[in-house]
Scaffold this motif. Structure first.
Motif, PDB file in Angstrom:
ATOM      1  N   ARG A 184      14.146  14.235 -13.034  1.00  0.00           N
ATOM      2  CA  ARG A 184      14.969  14.081 -11.833  1.00  0.00           C
ATOM      3  C   ARG A 184      14.064  13.918 -10.609  1.00  0.00           C
ATOM      4  NH1 ARG A 184      19.175  18.552  -9.216  1.00  0.00           N
ATOM      5  NH2 ARG A 184      19.641  17.335  -7.328  1.00  0.00           N
ATOM      6  N   SER A 185      14.415  12.985  -9.777  1.00  0.00           N
ATOM      7  CA  SER A 185      13.652  12.768  -8.556  1.00  0.00           C
ATOM      8  C   SER A 185      14.073  13.808  -7.522  1.00  0.00           C
ATOM      9  CB  SER A 185      13.891  11.347  -8.051  1.00  0.00           C
ATOM     10  OG  SER A 185      13.276  11.144  -6.805  1.00  0.00           O
ATOM     11  N   PHE A 186      13.083  14.276  -6.733  1.00  0.00           N
ATOM     12  CA  PHE A 186      13.329  15.383  -5.810  1.00  0.00           C
ATOM     13  C   PHE A 186      13.847  14.895  -4.463  1.00  0.00           C
ATOM     14  CE2 PHE A 186      12.263  18.858  -2.951  1.00  0.00           C
ATOM     15  CZ  PHE A 186      12.648  19.955  -3.691  1.00  0.00           C
ATOM     16  N   GLY A 187      14.961  15.454  -4.043  1.00  0.00           N
ATOM     17  CA  GLY A 187      15.569  15.106  -2.755  1.00  0.00           C
ATOM     18  C   GLY A 187      16.894  15.841  -2.676  1.00  0.00           C
ATOM     19  N   ALA A 230      19.391   5.385   0.240  1.00  0.00           N
ATOM     20  CA  ALA A 230      20.494   5.264  -0.718  1.00  0.00           C
ATOM     21  C   ALA A 230      20.203   5.989  -2.025  1.00  0.00           C
ATOM     22  CB  ALA A 230      20.798   3.795  -0.997  1.00  0.00           C
ATOM     23  N   GLN A 231      19.011   6.565  -2.147  1.00  0.00           N
ATOM     24  CA  GLN A 231      18.702   7.319  -3.368  1.00  0.00           C
ATOM     25  C   GLN A 231      19.097   8.790  -3.208  1.00  0.00           C
ATOM     26  OE1 GLN A 231      14.595   8.134  -4.277  1.00  0.00           O
ATOM     27  NE2 GLN A 231      14.955   8.329  -6.479  1.00  0.00           N
ATOM     28  N   HIS A 232      18.460   9.481  -2.281  1.00  0.00           N
ATOM     29  CA  HIS A 232      18.776  10.901  -2.090  1.00  0.00           C
ATOM     30  C   HIS A 232      19.651  11.150  -0.866  1.00  0.00           C
ATOM     31  CE1 HIS A 232      16.244  12.131  -5.355  1.00  0.00           C
ATOM     32  NE2 HIS A 232      15.167  11.583  -4.826  1.00  0.00           N
ATOM     33  N   GLY A 233      19.862  10.139  -0.052  1.00  0.00           N
ATOM     34  CA  GLY A 233      20.708  10.320   1.124  1.00  0.00           C
ATOM     35  C   GLY A 233      22.154  10.566   0.728  1.00  0.00           C
ATOM     36  N   VAL A 251      16.130  -0.202   3.360  1.00  0.00           N
ATOM     37  CA  VAL A 251      16.909   0.667   2.478  1.00  0.00           C
ATOM     38  C   VAL A 251      16.017   1.182   1.368  1.00  0.00           C
ATOM     39  CG1 VAL A 251      18.779   0.752   0.776  1.00  0.00           C
ATOM     40  CG2 VAL A 251      19.127  -0.429   2.950  1.00  0.00           C
ATOM     41  N   ARG A 252      15.994   2.496   1.183  1.00  0.00           N
ATOM     42  CA  ARG A 252      15.403   3.030  -0.039  1.00  0.00           C
ATOM     43  C   ARG A 252      16.526   2.957  -1.063  1.00  0.00           C
ATOM     44  NH1 ARG A 252      12.719   8.217  -1.995  1.00  0.00           N
ATOM     45  NH2 ARG A 252      14.303   9.354  -0.819  1.00  0.00           N
ATOM     46  N   VAL A 253      16.344   2.103  -2.060  1.00  0.00           N
ATOM     47  CA  VAL A 253      17.425   1.839  -3.001  1.00  0.00           C
ATOM     48  C   VAL A 253      17.589   2.975  -3.994  1.00  0.00           C
ATOM     49  CG1 VAL A 253      17.298  -0.654  -2.745  1.00  0.00           C
ATOM     50  CG2 VAL A 253      15.896   0.485  -4.484  1.00  0.00           C
ATOM     51  N   VAL A 265       6.818  -0.418  -2.819  1.00  0.00           N
ATOM     52  CA  VAL A 265       7.029   0.291  -4.090  1.00  0.00           C
ATOM     53  C   VAL A 265       6.517   1.718  -3.963  1.00  0.00           C
ATOM     54  CG1 VAL A 265       7.031  -1.788  -5.514  1.00  0.00           C
ATOM     55  CG2 VAL A 265       4.860  -0.639  -5.021  1.00  0.00           C
ATOM     56  N   MET A 266       7.333   2.633  -4.454  1.00  0.00           N
ATOM     57  CA  MET A 266       6.980   4.037  -4.273  1.00  0.00           C
ATOM     58  C   MET A 266       6.038   4.512  -5.371  1.00  0.00           C
ATOM     59  SD  MET A 266      10.353   5.904  -2.704  1.00  0.00           S
ATOM     60  CE  MET A 266       9.356   7.333  -2.206  1.00  0.00           C
ATOM     61  N   ILE A 267       4.982   5.147  -4.925  1.00  0.00           N
ATOM     62  CA  ILE A 267       4.027   5.792  -5.822  1.00  0.00           C
ATOM     63  C   ILE A 267       4.328   7.280  -5.728  1.00  0.00           C
ATOM     64  CG2 ILE A 267       1.583   6.188  -6.287  1.00  0.00           C
ATOM     65  CD1 ILE A 267       2.561   3.233  -6.671  1.00  0.00           C
ATOM     66  N   GLU A 268       4.915   7.795  -6.797  1.00  0.00           N
ATOM     67  CA  GLU A 268       5.353   9.197  -6.727  1.00  0.00           C
ATOM     68  C   GLU A 268       5.454   9.838  -8.105  1.00  0.00           C
ATOM     69  OE1 GLU A 268       9.237   9.510  -4.960  1.00  0.00           O
ATOM     70  OE2 GLU A 268      10.004   7.702  -5.918  1.00  0.00           O
ATOM     71  N   THR A 269       4.791   9.228  -9.077  1.00  0.00           N
ATOM     72  CA  THR A 269       4.746   9.810 -10.421  1.00  0.00           C
ATOM     73  C   THR A 269       3.301   9.735 -10.902  1.00  0.00           C
ATOM     74  OG1 THR A 269       5.122   7.668 -11.465  1.00  0.00           O
ATOM     75  CG2 THR A 269       7.077   9.008 -10.980  1.00  0.00           C
ATOM     76  N   SER A 314       7.047  14.505  -2.281  1.00  0.00           N
ATOM     77  CA  SER A 314       7.646  15.585  -3.061  1.00  0.00           C
ATOM     78  C   SER A 314       7.599  15.272  -4.544  1.00  0.00           C
ATOM     79  CB  SER A 314       9.097  15.823  -2.618  1.00  0.00           C
ATOM     80  OG  SER A 314       9.126  16.261  -1.283  1.00  0.00           O
ATOM     81  N   ASP A 315       8.069  14.097  -4.914  1.00  0.00           N
ATOM     82  CA  ASP A 315       8.017  13.747  -6.330  1.00  0.00           C
ATOM     83  C   ASP A 315       6.582  13.674  -6.828  1.00  0.00           C
ATOM     84  OD1 ASP A 315      10.630  13.539  -7.427  1.00  0.00           O
ATOM     85  OD2 ASP A 315      10.992  11.751  -6.228  1.00  0.00           O
ATOM     86  N   LEU A 316       5.694  13.164  -5.976  1.00  0.00           N
ATOM     87  CA  LEU A 316       4.297  13.054  -6.404  1.00  0.00           C
ATOM     88  C   LEU A 316       3.720  14.443  -6.699  1.00  0.00           C
ATOM     89  CD1 LEU A 316       1.861  11.289  -6.935  1.00  0.00           C
ATOM     90  CD2 LEU A 316       1.311  11.384  -4.495  1.00  0.00           C
TER      91      LEU A 316
END
Ligand SMILES: [Mg+2]
Ligand SMILES: [Mg+2]
Ligand SMILES: [Mg+2]
Ligand SMILES: [Mg+2]
Ligand SMILES: [Mg+2]
Ligand SMILES: [Mg+2]
Lengths: 256, 256, 256, 256, 256, 256
Positions: free
Chosen positions: A119-122, E42-45, E72-74, E145-149, E173-175
């Motif tokens: 799960r992605s954090f937010g 639009a992901q965690h909002g 937009v963060r999709v 592109v998000m780098i978070e993993t 946070s995800d990172l």
């Protein structure tokens, strides 16, 4: 706030109600009645994101005395569908059409933070409910997987054994069609249908997770609990409202 | 589409349902049940303009087989409140708290185009329903004035005689409080209350307009019709839904 | 951003468009076309507060190249109706059904801050547009009073002389009914109607304020400008859309 | 209510209109015009779930005399996107970007209940329209697959042969880009484009399903029908409204 | 309107703000402040399609003097999620959870028209912003592109080398969780976390694209810019509002 | 749930927050912060009925630990405006622009049921909060009348003496303009303004009701409490959010 996930896993009796309406005022009232949870139906319900969010807020607004929490039956078994429901404040998800252990694992992964899941954090609204600490959120989130296809029935034990699942959840209409019924109440599959329910009940019992079933009314719910299901959902606001209105009209217009 | 206004004035039996929710999906279903009208409550209901409009559209969407039409209980007796309800497609208005013939005349003037009244012309959705010709619209619009105060009761005959009124509409809760009750069901005013209803019924009958009353259920509605009221509204979606949910929970959680 | 109020008072030619829809995406496109203003109809349009606000934001979103501004035809001539329209960012108001100088003065008082008027201070969105300094806001706000009743016509000179009014605005449908027409296009009042327009045009010219008229299409608008009106509104999105759809269907389904 | 699916499959002439707006009031009016269907665009239209639902309800509200039904062009070819559109009351779906028989089969499976497909049962609004019996719903649902990519064109015969498909639906803009155009009207691909349309028309004819094409206006629609397409959609409310507003402004502001 | 995509690719300094609220009035004000972009989450909002659209319109309404654009963060890396965000008028997308070059390529393909990508053509609102010519739109759209993993970090160079990408975007946070943290601020991974940021910064610099990072406040943003990041987003409206309210309450209720 | 009305009348210290946004997610968070009330501004706020209702539900959703309640500053001093705010669940109303004892009496009459007032009975959401028994509701509802005009200031003692009023509420901006200021912060009226506040404070103290004042921040609020005001509202979400965003941008973009 009750820990509904733990109650499912402890196989306590839980009774929920089902809403298919984007009608937060109604949902708030339903939340004062005393159900353990109100499930908002994002799959077949007549609501999109904004309806789901408003209904979840309404559950919390009405729950000050009852402790009722909100669940979401998600539209589909994807990380995005499960993530947004939880971020919006659901205490858990009901995931439709689970056919295999792989699909069940995917559902759990979508509902739990690393290292247990993906799960992605937010944790926007969920921060107010079951978090925001990842480990706390993982422990508190309910994940119910729906058994409502022939393939799901064939893989019951593997599905039930997936770590992180809180319970099995029977979707009777799809299950009947999956068993060959021409419509959800088709008597031709009645025996197979009841046998399937027994299977679900027994597998859940063996694994030690909840056995929950969707029901149309309190009478059926009572019967399923008596039969060994640990949880029931009574559905739905739309059909109950229509039935009430129809009944009042019949009485009002009676001629004698 | 039925001419509900004419039916009120002909004192035909009409049975309506009452919605306080911004829940068009529910209202559409209610519109398939067979009521003569569904009244959307813009005074005490939990809805603003957009809810009123969506509910009125929902009534029409569901009415293809039933012919059910939408009414609006307006927020207040002003030209603007009455005008927007009619422009939004209501087949008539229920106007609260009418205390005098002057107030009744104002309600009629707000609901009818010149030369009979002073409604401003702009029949947007109403064009699709009861117009747009001014004379046709005037003939088809229902105007029900609520009798629910001591002052209104005192001026019943003059109010009922105002040209253009389709019927008197009893608001029981306010009427009881107006008669001195400490709460709407206060037995201390029960006799006065019933006497007031008889008055309303009889004045309407003498003048030849509808006598309509708000009721909580089909049984009460049936009784009021038997008593000589020509119309009844059964209220409301929110209370009936709560009652159903409460009842199902009681049955489901019964211990024996 | 143009000062539309000043342009009205200078009797420059202004051409506006009229929206009755809660459809901000459409309104934004309309705002890119090049009209001087888009008027959002809160009286007969199918929109409440949220539709009005969204439409006004849409006008601004589309106006980056055109400078188009938003006006609101208010629901009624009250301080609250006029205040919320202006606070929501309208550059001015079109006030319906003005029958007398007193009513015109009330409209101005509702639209202007002290000491000139009595508008309450809280320039939320309007702060971004025509304020927030009270004197600046007063100088920039357009106040158009609608002449559309027999009484209004009878008091034209006094109404036009009220300080703060930017222009007279003819509402043809109500005006025709007010002159005794059985429907807005009734030929029986055609001559009286045209005479009334000449009166409005001439009084506005004498006083030195705008003479604006509502029209159904570009052709009529052109004719009214040629006749001496300084402003025209072309109405409306809903009727033009229906006409376009009807026309395309006729062409598409032609049999030869 | 017409059975639009059967009409597509019988290759009757059908003419639809296209809405990209969350503007139910406009859609209701469009539904009174006489089109066979109004398609709500959930892919490129400016609307989400609530807009789609409101527009579908609006089609039904306006259709009392015309029998117009609602279709949805879904956002993507997934069980969830197709399921929610049908549950919301669409009489059928238009599925974009179909590249292969496998994708076409998936679209059909998402739109039909077992045993023919895998649609999950929960016919909320659709119950009021084309169900709820699974076999009846399967017989009545329209499934149009969009041919708008080079790959889709390459697999036309296999796609058209997929059981359950009501027709092929040409998406001209994407098809032109897919053929190498630099923009949708690029004359460089005009010949290839027209050849592709002939292919689609002929394959549909051979298989005995509808050949439908998206068009910008009645004139083009008429030409495509004359050319052998059995269905046309005229698009869209937003572009037609803008064109009308632009045209009225040009006429109004003409100087001579 | 600025070409934000080109600015990212030129590695100019850009500073954005982050909104998680369906609150267009607030977003419009934020758009007047002077940020280069406002990103709608639009992901965690807490917003669905209608909130995203309304917020993007609000950005444009407020941007007349600032030139701020909307991103937009999709919700997820799918053609549908990316397509609807761009059709709704976003100047670019921030795509979460990119683990590989393949995923990055898919994001680019969803954001660009043929022949460069596979975006479906239907540039509704985007027509007003960065199009509608396909080549122009492709040149102007920002793809971050998000780098978070951990996986994304492992494939940094391949991801950064994917043609069409405007920049790398760190999701802290995800990172952190991906690096083994028990919560986003877990000091146990602080060193690994800072090393990862340096990697992202350096890879972006080598490839010549933007290095952007999410930050909670202006101070952190300033530090990251000083450290070599070319862009920062400051997040979010909801947390800043809560902090302000909490701070004001503390001051107001201080006892001395 | 706290009895805020009683706390006002007992002149306890109360600290509220002010929302002008239709942003229930934000309001719910604000409700967790610990303010005694959150006031939703239906007069100058950017919200209509649906925003007011959603915000009130959000206050209750967030208040499970804080006990915060919702108030509404109504659009105007009418029975309808006050009635719908209370029916929607407000614990009280702040009534703008009170100029005389008559206006204050009208406000109280609109807020209280017979025999004390004339509020119409229909306690939909309010049933869940401060009722539904009329006497209980009357005892629990807060009625704050705004002193913000020269006329109101002139009639302070009579206004404060009206039975049923919970407190006086200073609106500083309108009051300053009413005292002749050219803008709300005009130093020319600073002395008169401060003298007026002292008057309000002293009259409230003599009569034994609350003295409340609107303030822009915690520092001013603290000062006003120290000065003898019993209540303060800190305003508003929109301005605080803008200030935060502006501040973060300044810090982030600082060059050294
Ligand atoms: Mg199911
Ligand atoms: Mg009443
Ligand atoms: Mg008029
Ligand atoms: Mg296409
Ligand atoms: Mg992230
Ligand atoms: Mg004030």
């Amino acid at each position: 706030m009750q820990n509904l996930s733990a109650r499912f896993r402890r196989r306590e009796r839980v009774i929920g109600y089902w809403s298919v309406l984007d009608a937060p005022v109604a949902v708030e009232w339903l939340s004062t009645v005393g159900y353990d949870y109100i499930a908002v139906d994002a799959q077949h319900g007549l609501l999109g994101y904004s309806g789901m969010l408003a209904d979840l807020m309404a559950v919390d607004a009405g729950a000050q005395k009852t402790g009722t929490v909100g669940l979401v039956r998600v539209r589909a078994n994807t990380p995005a569908d499960i993530g947004v429901a939880l971020d919006a404040g659901a205490s858990g998800v009901i995931v439709p059409m689970i056919n295999s252990a792989e699909e069940a694992k995917a559902a759990v992964a979508s509902a739990m933070y690393p290292p247990f899941g993906e799960r992605s954090f937010g944790p926007m609204r969920s921060r107010l409910r079951i978090g925001p600490e990842p480990a706390v959120a993982n422990a508190n989130v309910a994940v119910l997987v729906m058994i409502e296809t022939a393939r799901g029935l064939d893989h019951l034990p593997e599905i039930a054994a997936v770590p992180g699942i809180s319970g099995l959840y029977v979707g009777p209409s799809d299950l009947a069609l999956g068993l060959g019924a021409s419509h959800p109440k088709d008597p031709a599959v009645a025996d197979d249908f009841e046998r399937a329910l027994v299977q679900v009940r027994d597998v859940a019992s063996e694994v030690g997770i909840a056995a929950v079933i969707h029901t149309p009314d309190g009478r059926t719910a009572h019967r399923r609990l008596a039969q060994g299901f640990t949880g029931v959902t009574i559905a739905s606001d739309l059909t109950h409202l229509e039935a009430a209105a129809r009944n009042h009209l019949t009485i009002a217009s009676a001629t004698e």
